[in-house]
Each structure stands twice: as C-alpha cells, then as structure tokens.
Design a protein around this motif. Structure first.
Motif, short mmCIF file in Angstrom:
data_model
loop_
_atom_site.label_atom_id
_atom_site.label_comp_id
_atom_site.label_asym_id
_atom_site.label_seq_id
_atom_site.Cartn_x
_atom_site.Cartn_y
_atom_site.Cartn_z
N UNK A 76 -80.74 -12.88 44.38
CA UNK A 76 -82.10 -12.72 43.86
C UNK A 76 -82.45 -14.00 43.11
N UNK A 77 -83.54 -14.63 43.52
CA UNK A 77 -84.02 -15.87 42.89
C UNK A 77 -85.40 -15.59 42.34
N UNK A 78 -85.55 -15.81 41.03
CA UNK A 78 -86.82 -15.55 40.34
C UNK A 78 -87.47 -16.88 40.01
N UNK A 79 -88.71 -17.05 40.47
CA UNK A 79 -89.46 -18.27 40.20
C UNK A 79 -90.42 -18.02 39.05
N UNK A 80 -90.29 -18.80 37.98
CA UNK A 80 -91.10 -18.61 36.78
C UNK A 80 -92.04 -19.79 36.57
N UNK A 81 -93.30 -19.49 36.27
CA UNK A 81 -94.26 -20.56 35.97
C UNK A 81 -93.89 -21.25 34.66
N UNK A 82 -93.46 -20.48 33.70
CA UNK A 82 -93.04 -21.04 32.42
C UNK A 82 -91.86 -20.23 31.91
#
Length: 155
Positions: free
Chosen positions: A38-44
């Motif tokens: 599971x890869x979570x992409x965060x804006x900040x």
C-alpha cells in the motif's frame, strides 16, 4: 465513493492511494492486511506524521509525496523521483455526509458537506444534548474535545 468497496479488489495487489485524509487513512488500514503493498501519496505531510518512506509498524505500507505521473504500464512516479508499479490506483476524495435515517424537520442540514448548525462542532442547538455528532469535523477538532463537551452537558 471511497466507502463503497470490498477487499477482494486489492488482494495481493500493489495499491496506490492518492490522498492522505480520512478516506485514505480508513482504506489503507482496511487493505493493509490483504494487499501486497500500500502506497499513500500525500500532498503535504501532516504535523503528527512520519517522514516519507516505509511506515513504522507496517509490513507493507509506504508514504510518498504527490504523484506527478501515472503511466499506462502501471508506473506511478512520485515528486521525489521514486517509482512504484501499481496494480490499482484509488483516488481518495473523501466522504460525503448523508443522514437519510435522521428526521430532524430541517433542524440539522448538510450543505456543501458541512453538517450544521452545530455548537462546538458537536451539538445542534435545538436538539442538544439528545443528539450529538461526535468525530465529524475530522480536521476541525479532536475527538477527546467532543467527548468532553458531551460529558459536561449530559452530566
């Protein structure tokens, strides 16, 4: 919508979640045990968050900066230059509040995904303390604060 899913879609899959708010957090926790990665992409980066990379305490969960490109072959390229080959990409756009079971004759409304009017983001003034909304303003207040208000009023 993010809440309408079954876990079979991610079994042994590499999943990229775009977003890092409530729906992404909920989905990542739900699928962590069955997904390959599971890869979570965060804006900040949230203030209380870890740095980018593998998340402590998780066998197969990583936090990444924003996605800059997703290619047809499944390659997902993040802002820091790292690449993951995803089987599934999920856009975690959040939750839409809806209370079809709650009949308040217009006292409680949902307008632009905001529940109101709520005193201290918990109580509708006309229905307090019989009705309270605990935990709805995920970014506004803390659950413990909501519980404190309820305890003060109900006591």
């Amino acid at each position: 919508m993010a809440l309408n899913y079954l876990l079979s879609w991610c079994y042994e899959q590499v999943v990229v979640l775009i977003g890092s708010s409530a729906s992404a957090v909920d989905i990542s926790r739900d699928i962590a045990a069955v997904a390959k990665e599971v890869h979570i992409s965060a804006r900040s980066m949230p203030e209380d968050s870890y740095s980018y990379g593998k998340l402590p305490g998780h066998q197969s969960m990583w936090l990444h900066p924003m996605v800059i490109s997703a290619l047809e072959d499944g390659a997902v390229i993040f802002q820091d230059g790292t690449t993951v080959y995803a089987d599934v990409i999920v856009y975690c756009t959040g939750y839409k509040y809806n209370f079809p079971f709650l009949h308040t004759n217009g006292v409680v409304t949902v307008d632009d995904n905001r529940v109101g009017p709520l005193y201290e983001h918990v109580f509708p003034p006309a229905l307090a303390p019989w009705l309270s909304f605990v935990g709805i303003p995920w970014k506004v207040g803390l659950l413990s604060t909501h519980c404190h208000y309820i305890d003060m009023i109900v006591d």
